[in-house]
Design a protein around this motif. Structure first.
Motif, PDB file in Angstrom:
ATOM      1  N   UNK A 298      41.529  45.105  33.233  1.00 30.55           N
ATOM      2  CA  UNK A 298      42.666  45.977  33.494  1.00 30.55           C
ATOM      3  C   UNK A 298      43.591  45.436  34.568  1.00 30.55           C
ATOM      4  N   UNK A 299      44.610  46.212  34.870  1.00 36.43           N
ATOM      5  CA  UNK A 299      45.630  45.814  35.839  1.00 36.43           C
ATOM      6  C   UNK A 299      45.025  45.460  37.195  1.00 36.43           C
ATOM      7  N   UNK A 300      44.250  46.374  37.773  1.00 37.49           N
ATOM      8  CA  UNK A 300      43.639  46.100  39.076  1.00 37.49           C
ATOM      9  C   UNK A 300      42.491  45.114  38.929  1.00 37.49           C
ATOM     10  N   UNK A 301      41.789  45.198  37.807  1.00 34.80           N
ATOM     11  CA  UNK A 301      40.595  44.395  37.599  1.00 34.80           C
ATOM     12  C   UNK A 301      40.812  42.908  37.764  1.00 34.80           C
TER      13      UNK A 301
ATOM     14  N   UNK B 121      32.732  43.218  33.144  1.00 35.09           N
ATOM     15  CA  UNK B 121      32.251  44.192  32.167  1.00 35.09           C
ATOM     16  C   UNK B 121      33.409  44.971  31.558  1.00 35.09           C
ATOM     17  N   UNK B 122      33.412  45.075  30.216  1.00 35.64           N
ATOM     18  CA  UNK B 122      34.528  45.728  29.526  1.00 35.64           C
ATOM     19  C   UNK B 122      34.114  46.080  28.106  1.00 35.64           C
ATOM     20  N   UNK B 123      34.975  46.817  27.443  1.00 30.61           N
ATOM     21  CA  UNK B 123      34.714  47.195  26.046  1.00 30.61           C
ATOM     22  C   UNK B 123      35.084  46.071  25.087  1.00 30.61           C
ATOM     23  N   UNK B 124      36.159  45.361  25.393  1.00 27.99           N
ATOM     24  CA  UNK B 124      36.659  44.313  24.498  1.00 27.99           C
ATOM     25  C   UNK B 124      36.615  42.972  25.230  1.00 27.99           C
ATOM     26  N   UNK B 125      35.584  42.186  24.987  1.00 27.86           N
ATOM     27  CA  UNK B 125      35.421  40.933  25.723  1.00 27.86           C
ATOM     28  C   UNK B 125      36.469  39.890  25.345  1.00 27.86           C
TER      29      UNK B 125
ATOM     30  N   UNK C 271      39.579  40.501  24.849  1.00 25.78           N
ATOM     31  CA  UNK C 271      40.756  40.831  25.659  1.00 25.78           C
ATOM     32  C   UNK C 271      40.591  40.351  27.097  1.00 25.78           C
ATOM     33  N   UNK C 272      39.359  40.084  27.510  1.00 25.76           N
ATOM     34  CA  UNK C 272      39.111  39.643  28.880  1.00 25.76           C
ATOM     35  C   UNK C 272      38.905  38.148  29.011  1.00 25.76           C
ATOM     36  N   UNK C 273      39.119  37.402  27.935  1.00 23.82           N
ATOM     37  CA  UNK C 273      38.912  35.957  27.983  1.00 23.82           C
ATOM     38  C   UNK C 273      39.832  35.279  28.994  1.00 23.82           C
ATOM     39  N   UNK C 274      41.002  35.880  29.249  1.00 23.81           N
ATOM     40  CA  UNK C 274      41.962  35.287  30.191  1.00 23.81           C
ATOM     41  C   UNK C 274      41.421  35.238  31.617  1.00 23.81           C
ATOM     42  N   UNK C 275      40.338  35.974  31.887  1.00 24.88           N
ATOM     43  CA  UNK C 275      39.783  36.002  33.234  1.00 24.88           C
ATOM     44  C   UNK C 275      39.016  34.727  33.587  1.00 24.88           C
TER      45      UNK C 275
END
Length: 311
Positions: free
Chosen positions: A14-17, A34-38, A40-44
C-alpha cells in the motif's frame, strides 16, 4: 544490525507500506511483505538487497497464513486499512477483526514489537463505521498485545496519496472543486514521517504500550486545502460550497458506484476535525521534525498544471 532479524509488514504494497518496507530494509531487516496479492507487491523487491524483501500471501482473514507470516518475526507492523467498504461489514472484518487476529497471533508467537497503524478519530463509540472499526481494532490489539504501539496519522500525503492527487486530477477535468464541510480542519502528515515514526517506535522501548497521533506542522481547513490545490495546479477552478443536504444525496448515489468517490460514512468523518489532540505525543516526541506540505506536494501536483509537470 543482525540481518537475520525479521519484520513482517501487513499491507506492505500500500501507499504507506512501501515507505515502511524501504526503511526496514535500510535498517537491515529481512522483510516479509505480507499482502493479499503478491504479484501486486513484486515492485517492493528492489527496495532491498537480493532476497531481503519477500512478498508473502497473508490476507488478514486467513488465520493460517497470518500465523506463518508472524512466526519467527521480531517485529510486526499492521498497516492494513480501507477507506470504503466493498461489502457491508468490511470495516469490521478488516480493521477490527483483522487487527485482532494479527495481535493475537503475534503475541502467541512471541513477537517482540507490534505496531498498529490506526487513524486520528478512531473511536469505538463513533457513528462512523470507519472510525468505530478503527477504535474497536485498537481495543482488540491492546487486549491481545498490551505492549503494542499504536500510531494514529491524520491525512497522509506523498507522491502516491489519494487526497491531493484526487483533487488535483479533479481540477483538470472539472470546472469546479467541491467544498464539503469546508471549515473542518486537517493536519496532513508526510508519508516519509509516518514511516520514520514506525522505525522510531520499533527502536524505543519507551514506546511500548503507547499511542501517538501523527500530524504535520500545518493545520488547514478543507476549504484552504482546496484553495492550495487550485493555486498549485494553476487551474483556478471555482470553489463550490456543497450544502450538507446535497452532499448526503450525492454520497447516497456515489457510494454505490465503482470507485466510491464519496460515501455517507466519509461525510460523517468530514464533520469532525482531523487534528492531533491536545496533550497527545506525536512526531516531535519521537525526535522527528514534521515536514510541511509545501516542501513536498508541489513536486507532484505539477503534473496537473496546464501543459504538464514542467510548467
Amino acid at each position: 544490525m543482525d540481518t537475520r532479524r525479521i519484520a513482517t509488514v501487513f499491507g506492505a504494497s500500500g501507499f504507506i507500506g512501501r515507505y515502511v518496507v524501504k526503511r526496514l530494509a535500510d535498517a537491515g531487516y529481512v522483510v516479509r511483505a505480507a499482502m493479499r496479492n503478491t504479484e501486486a507487491g513484486a515492485f517492493l523487491r528492489p527496495l532491498g538487497s537480493v532476497g531481503q524483501i519477500v512478498p508473502l500471501y497473508a490476507p488478514l482473514d486467513h488465520e493460517a497464513a497470518v500465523h506463518r507470516a508472524v512466526e519467527g518475526a521480531d517485529v510486526v507492523i499492521n498497516l492494513v486499512g480501507i477507506l470504503a467498504e466493498r461489502r457491508r461489514g468490511d470495516f469490521d472484518r478488516i480493521q477490527h477483526v483483522g487487527a485482532a487476529t494479527v495481535a493475537r497471533l503475534s503475541a502467541s508467537c512471541g513477537v517482540r514489537v507490534l505496531v498498529q497503524i490506526s487513524a486520528i478519530g478512531a473511536d469505538s463509540s463513533s457513528a462512523s463505521f470507519y472510525a468505530r472499526s478503527k477504535g474497536m481494532g485498537e481495543a482488540a490489539v491492546r487486549a491481545a498485545f498490551p505492549a503494542a504501539t499504536i500510531l494514529r496519522p491524520s491525512i497522509v500525503f506523498g507522491a502516491e496519496d489519494q487526497f491531493f492527487n484526487r483533487f488535483g486530477s479533479m481540477a483538470v477535468m472539472s470546472p469546479v472543486l467541491p467544498v464539503i464541510e469546508g471549515a473542518t480542519r486537517f493536519q496532513p502528515v508526510f508519508v516519509g514521517d509516518v514511516a520514520a515514526a514506525v522505525i522510531a517506535v520499533i527502536d524505543d522501548p519507551a514506546a511500548a504500550g503507547r499511542t501517538y497521533e501523527l500530524g504535520g506542522p500545518d493545520i488547514e481547513s478543507f476549504r484552504d486545502l482546496m484553495i492550495y490545490i487550485n493555486t498549485e495546479t494553476g487551474r483556478h477552478r471555482t470553489l463550490m460550497a456543497v450544502p450538507r443536504w446535497l452532499a448526503n444525496i450525492q454520497a447516497a448515489v456515489l457510494e454505490h458506484l465503482p470507485g466510491k468517490l464519496l460515501t455517507s460514512d466519509q461525510l460523517m468523518l468530514l464533520r469532525r476535525d482531523n487534528v492531533v489532540a491536545e496533550g497527545m505525543p506525536g512526531l516531535e516526541a519521537l525526535g522527528i521534525t514534521p515536514t510541511p506540505i509545501r516542501l513536498v506536494v508541489p513536486s507532484y501536483l505539477r503534473r496537473y498544471r496546464p501543459g504538464g509537470k514542467n510548467k
